[in-house]
Scaffold this motif. Structure first.
Motif, PDB file in Angstrom:
ATOM      1  N   ALA A 284      36.117  45.290  50.401  1.00 21.01           N
ATOM      2  CA  ALA A 284      37.566  45.041  50.300  1.00 21.01           C
ATOM      3  C   ALA A 284      37.867  44.078  49.163  1.00 21.01           C
ATOM      4  O   ALA A 284      38.820  44.287  48.397  1.00 21.01           O
ATOM      5  CB  ALA A 284      38.101  44.495  51.621  1.00 21.01           C
ATOM      6  N   MET A 285      37.056  43.056  49.022  1.00 24.13           N
ATOM      7  CA  MET A 285      37.297  42.080  47.957  1.00 24.13           C
ATOM      8  C   MET A 285      37.008  42.686  46.582  1.00 24.13           C
ATOM      9  O   MET A 285      37.712  42.400  45.616  1.00 24.13           O
ATOM     10  CB  MET A 285      36.468  40.817  48.182  1.00 24.13           C
ATOM     11  N   LEU A 286      35.983  43.511  46.489  1.00 23.96           N
ATOM     12  CA  LEU A 286      35.701  44.173  45.207  1.00 23.96           C
ATOM     13  C   LEU A 286      36.843  45.108  44.820  1.00 23.96           C
ATOM     14  O   LEU A 286      37.209  45.195  43.648  1.00 23.96           O
ATOM     15  CB  LEU A 286      34.367  44.922  45.267  1.00 23.96           C
ATOM     16  N   VAL A 287      37.419  45.794  45.796  1.00 27.61           N
ATOM     17  CA  VAL A 287      38.571  46.660  45.527  1.00 27.61           C
ATOM     18  C   VAL A 287      39.721  45.806  44.978  1.00 27.61           C
ATOM     19  O   VAL A 287      40.356  46.164  43.984  1.00 27.61           O
ATOM     20  CB  VAL A 287      39.011  47.438  46.788  1.00 27.61           C
ATOM     21  N   CYS A 288      39.976  44.675  45.634  1.00 28.26           N
ATOM     22  CA  CYS A 288      41.043  43.772  45.165  1.00 28.26           C
ATOM     23  C   CYS A 288      40.796  43.332  43.725  1.00 28.26           C
ATOM     24  O   CYS A 288      41.701  43.370  42.884  1.00 28.26           O
ATOM     25  CB  CYS A 288      41.125  42.532  46.052  1.00 28.26           C
ATOM     26  N   LEU A 289      39.577  42.909  43.447  1.00 32.37           N
ATOM     27  CA  LEU A 289      39.266  42.378  42.121  1.00 32.37           C
ATOM     28  C   LEU A 289      39.216  43.461  41.047  1.00 32.37           C
ATOM     29  O   LEU A 289      39.499  43.190  39.874  1.00 32.37           O
ATOM     30  CB  LEU A 289      37.944  41.604  42.165  1.00 32.37           C
ATOM     31  N   ALA A 290      38.849  44.675  41.434  1.00 29.57           N
ATOM     32  CA  ALA A 290      38.748  45.771  40.462  1.00 29.57           C
ATOM     33  C   ALA A 290      40.094  46.108  39.834  1.00 29.57           C
ATOM     34  O   ALA A 290      40.149  46.678  38.748  1.00 29.57           O
ATOM     35  CB  ALA A 290      38.135  47.005  41.110  1.00 29.57           C
ATOM     36  N   VAL A 291      41.175  45.732  40.499  1.00 26.02           N
ATOM     37  CA  VAL A 291      42.504  45.955  39.928  1.00 26.02           C
ATOM     38  C   VAL A 291      42.667  45.152  38.639  1.00 26.02           C
ATOM     39  O   VAL A 291      43.258  45.627  37.676  1.00 26.02           O
ATOM     40  CB  VAL A 291      43.606  45.580  40.956  1.00 26.02           C
ATOM     41  N   ARG A 292      42.128  43.953  38.614  1.00 25.69           N
ATOM     42  CA  ARG A 292      42.230  43.084  37.426  1.00 25.69           C
ATOM     43  C   ARG A 292      41.020  43.202  36.501  1.00 25.69           C
ATOM     44  O   ARG A 292      41.133  43.046  35.301  1.00 25.69           O
ATOM     45  CB  ARG A 292      42.352  41.619  37.855  1.00 25.69           C
TER      46      ARG A 292
ATOM     47  N   LEU B 246      34.326  33.018  42.919  1.00 26.65           N
ATOM     48  CA  LEU B 246      34.678  32.514  41.591  1.00 26.65           C
ATOM     49  C   LEU B 246      35.822  33.309  40.971  1.00 26.65           C
ATOM     50  O   LEU B 246      36.686  32.744  40.307  1.00 26.65           O
ATOM     51  CB  LEU B 246      33.458  32.516  40.667  1.00 26.65           C
ATOM     52  N   HIS B 247      35.845  34.606  41.212  1.00 27.23           N
ATOM     53  CA  HIS B 247      36.947  35.427  40.698  1.00 27.23           C
ATOM     54  C   HIS B 247      38.270  35.114  41.407  1.00 27.23           C
ATOM     55  O   HIS B 247      39.337  35.242  40.813  1.00 27.23           O
ATOM     56  CB  HIS B 247      36.627  36.919  40.822  1.00 27.23           C
ATOM     57  N   LEU B 248      38.190  34.716  42.664  1.00 23.15           N
ATOM     58  CA  LEU B 248      39.399  34.341  43.404  1.00 23.15           C
ATOM     59  C   LEU B 248      39.875  32.944  43.022  1.00 23.15           C
ATOM     60  O   LEU B 248      41.057  32.726  42.747  1.00 23.15           O
ATOM     61  CB  LEU B 248      39.144  34.379  44.920  1.00 23.15           C
ATOM     62  N   ALA B 249      38.943  31.999  43.022  1.00 25.49           N
ATOM     63  CA  ALA B 249      39.305  30.597  42.802  1.00 25.49           C
ATOM     64  C   ALA B 249      39.599  30.292  41.334  1.00 25.49           C
ATOM     65  O   ALA B 249      40.408  29.424  41.027  1.00 25.49           O
ATOM     66  CB  ALA B 249      38.182  29.696  43.311  1.00 25.49           C
ATOM     67  N   TRP B 250      38.927  30.983  40.439  1.00 24.59           N
ATOM     68  CA  TRP B 250      39.077  30.749  38.988  1.00 24.59           C
ATOM     69  C   TRP B 250      39.828  31.956  38.424  1.00 24.59           C
ATOM     70  O   TRP B 250      39.252  32.835  37.816  1.00 24.59           O
ATOM     71  CB  TRP B 250      37.704  30.611  38.371  1.00 24.59           C
ATOM     72  N   TYR B 251      41.117  31.964  38.642  1.00 27.89           N
ATOM     73  CA  TYR B 251      41.945  33.121  38.312  1.00 27.89           C
ATOM     74  C   TYR B 251      41.793  33.539  36.846  1.00 27.89           C
ATOM     75  O   TYR B 251      41.787  34.712  36.537  1.00 27.89           O
ATOM     76  CB  TYR B 251      43.413  32.845  38.640  1.00 27.89           C
ATOM     77  N   GLU B 252      41.666  32.595  35.961  1.00 28.36           N
ATOM     78  CA  GLU B 252      41.537  32.894  34.528  1.00 28.36           C
ATOM     79  C   GLU B 252      40.073  32.889  34.078  1.00 28.36           C
ATOM     80  O   GLU B 252      39.778  32.461  32.953  1.00 28.36           O
ATOM     81  CB  GLU B 252      42.350  31.875  33.713  1.00 28.36           C
ATOM     82  N   ILE B 253      39.188  33.340  34.932  1.00 33.55           N
ATOM     83  CA  ILE B 253      37.774  33.374  34.580  1.00 33.55           C
ATOM     84  C   ILE B 253      37.587  34.158  33.277  1.00 33.55           C
ATOM     85  O   ILE B 253      38.127  35.259  33.131  1.00 33.55           O
ATOM     86  CB  ILE B 253      36.920  33.972  35.727  1.00 33.55           C
TER      87      ILE B 253
ATOM     88  N   ASP C 204      36.206  36.630  30.527  1.00 32.22           N
ATOM     89  CA  ASP C 204      35.548  37.933  30.684  1.00 32.22           C
ATOM     90  C   ASP C 204      34.030  37.828  30.605  1.00 32.22           C
ATOM     91  O   ASP C 204      33.327  38.511  31.354  1.00 32.22           O
ATOM     92  CB  ASP C 204      36.054  38.917  29.631  1.00 32.22           C
ATOM     93  N   VAL C 205      33.515  36.993  29.711  1.00 26.47           N
ATOM     94  CA  VAL C 205      32.066  36.889  29.549  1.00 26.47           C
ATOM     95  C   VAL C 205      31.411  36.415  30.849  1.00 26.47           C
ATOM     96  O   VAL C 205      30.363  36.927  31.239  1.00 26.47           O
ATOM     97  CB  VAL C 205      31.695  35.992  28.334  1.00 26.47           C
ATOM     98  N   TRP C 206      32.024  35.450  31.545  1.00 21.35           N
ATOM     99  CA  TRP C 206      31.498  34.979  32.826  1.00 21.35           C
ATOM    100  C   TRP C 206      31.644  36.056  33.888  1.00 21.35           C
ATOM    101  O   TRP C 206      30.733  36.288  34.697  1.00 21.35           O
ATOM    102  CB  TRP C 206      32.213  33.706  33.269  1.00 21.35           C
ATOM    103  N   SER C 207      32.778  36.695  33.914  1.00 26.52           N
ATOM    104  CA  SER C 207      33.036  37.738  34.889  1.00 26.52           C
ATOM    105  C   SER C 207      32.032  38.882  34.748  1.00 26.52           C
ATOM    106  O   SER C 207      31.457  39.343  35.740  1.00 26.52           O
ATOM    107  CB  SER C 207      34.466  38.258  34.732  1.00 26.52           C
ATOM    108  N   ILE C 208      31.836  39.316  33.521  1.00 30.61           N
ATOM    109  CA  ILE C 208      30.912  40.428  33.275  1.00 30.61           C
ATOM    110  C   ILE C 208      29.477  40.024  33.603  1.00 30.61           C
ATOM    111  O   ILE C 208      28.727  40.796  34.211  1.00 30.61           O
ATOM    112  CB  ILE C 208      31.049  40.927  31.820  1.00 30.61           C
ATOM    113  N   ALA C 209      29.094  38.806  33.239  1.00 32.02           N
ATOM    114  CA  ALA C 209      27.732  38.336  33.522  1.00 32.02           C
ATOM    115  C   ALA C 209      27.483  38.263  35.025  1.00 32.02           C
ATOM    116  O   ALA C 209      26.436  38.721  35.523  1.00 32.02           O
ATOM    117  CB  ALA C 209      27.496  36.973  32.873  1.00 32.02           C
ATOM    118  N   LEU C 210      28.416  37.688  35.754  1.00 29.23           N
ATOM    119  CA  LEU C 210      28.268  37.606  37.217  1.00 29.23           C
ATOM    120  C   LEU C 210      28.234  38.995  37.853  1.00 29.23           C
ATOM    121  O   LEU C 210      27.425  39.266  38.744  1.00 29.23           O
ATOM    122  CB  LEU C 210      29.418  36.793  37.814  1.00 29.23           C
ATOM    123  N   THR C 211      29.102  39.862  37.371  1.00 25.92           N
ATOM    124  CA  THR C 211      29.152  41.222  37.892  1.00 25.92           C
ATOM    125  C   THR C 211      27.850  41.958  37.610  1.00 25.92           C
ATOM    126  O   THR C 211      27.323  42.668  38.477  1.00 25.92           O
ATOM    127  CB  THR C 211      30.356  41.977  37.289  1.00 25.92           C
ATOM    128  N   ALA C 212      27.300  41.785  36.406  1.00 28.12           N
ATOM    129  CA  ALA C 212      26.036  42.442  36.047  1.00 28.12           C
ATOM    130  C   ALA C 212      24.884  41.923  36.904  1.00 28.12           C
ATOM    131  O   ALA C 212      24.044  42.706  37.378  1.00 28.12           O
ATOM    132  CB  ALA C 212      25.745  42.219  34.564  1.00 28.12           C
TER     133      ALA C 212
END
Length: 183
Positions: A80-88, A140-147, A149-157
């Protein structure tokens, strides 16, 4: 009745509580755009996840139902959380799809193992590591709204890689159980 066959236990109620938090987190994130409160609620969910395992082991409340139900609550929360985050964050579609495929196929194999052998296996180390990485990434994606992209992609990978490793290892374990009736 032996403990391993009980359904109504404190740890199982904690898992049920986590399931009930899912719509609240989604509502806070999407409808109210209260990202900090959504992150806090996710932390509460994570704490109950850890606590249910501790309570189950400490007070001899481990049950076959709980071994199956606890991961369902985890995976539904994560999905459910991944679905929420995938929108952004569109790259989150990759672990979102992987978790769906992984859990369906692993669930089918797990049910076959239970049916054929009667063995109800709990989570292995790699499943726990995957869960921790997913919760950290989601938090981190919830709490750090302006994360960035490089951090987001690295964490996701990182999460996706660990999830894939876990998928493979669970597949090997379950296939061995089906083939040998022992592990």
């Amino acid at each position: 009745m032996k403990r391993k066959h009980q359904i109504l236990t404190i740890p199982n109620l904690m898992s049920l509580f986590r399931l009930c938090l899912i719509p609240l987190i989604v509502w806070l994130y999407h409808k109210k755009e209260m990202y900090g409160l959504a992150a806090f609620t996710l932390v509460v969910s994570g704490i109950t996840d850890v606590a249910d395992g501790i309570v189950a082991r400490r007070f001899n409340m481990v049950s076959n139902f709980g071994k199956a139900f606890d991961p369902v609550a985890d995976k539904l929360t994560q999905f459910a959380m991944l679905v929420c985050l995938a929108v952004r964050f569109h790259w989150i579609l990759v672990p979102m799809c992987l978790i769906l495929v992984k859990e369906i196929l692993t669930g089918i194999l797990k049910m076959a193992v239970i049916r054929k052998t009667g063995i109800v296996e709990g989570a292995d180390w790699h499943g726990k590591v995957t869960t921790v990485l997913l919760y950290i990434t989601i938090f981190l994606h919830l709490a750090w709204y302006e994360i960035p992209d490089v951090w987001s992609i690295a964490l996701t990978a990182l999460c996706t890689a660990m999830m894939l490793i876990s998928f493979i290892l669970y597949g090997i374990r379950n296939l061995k159980l089906l083939k040998n009736r022992k592990y």
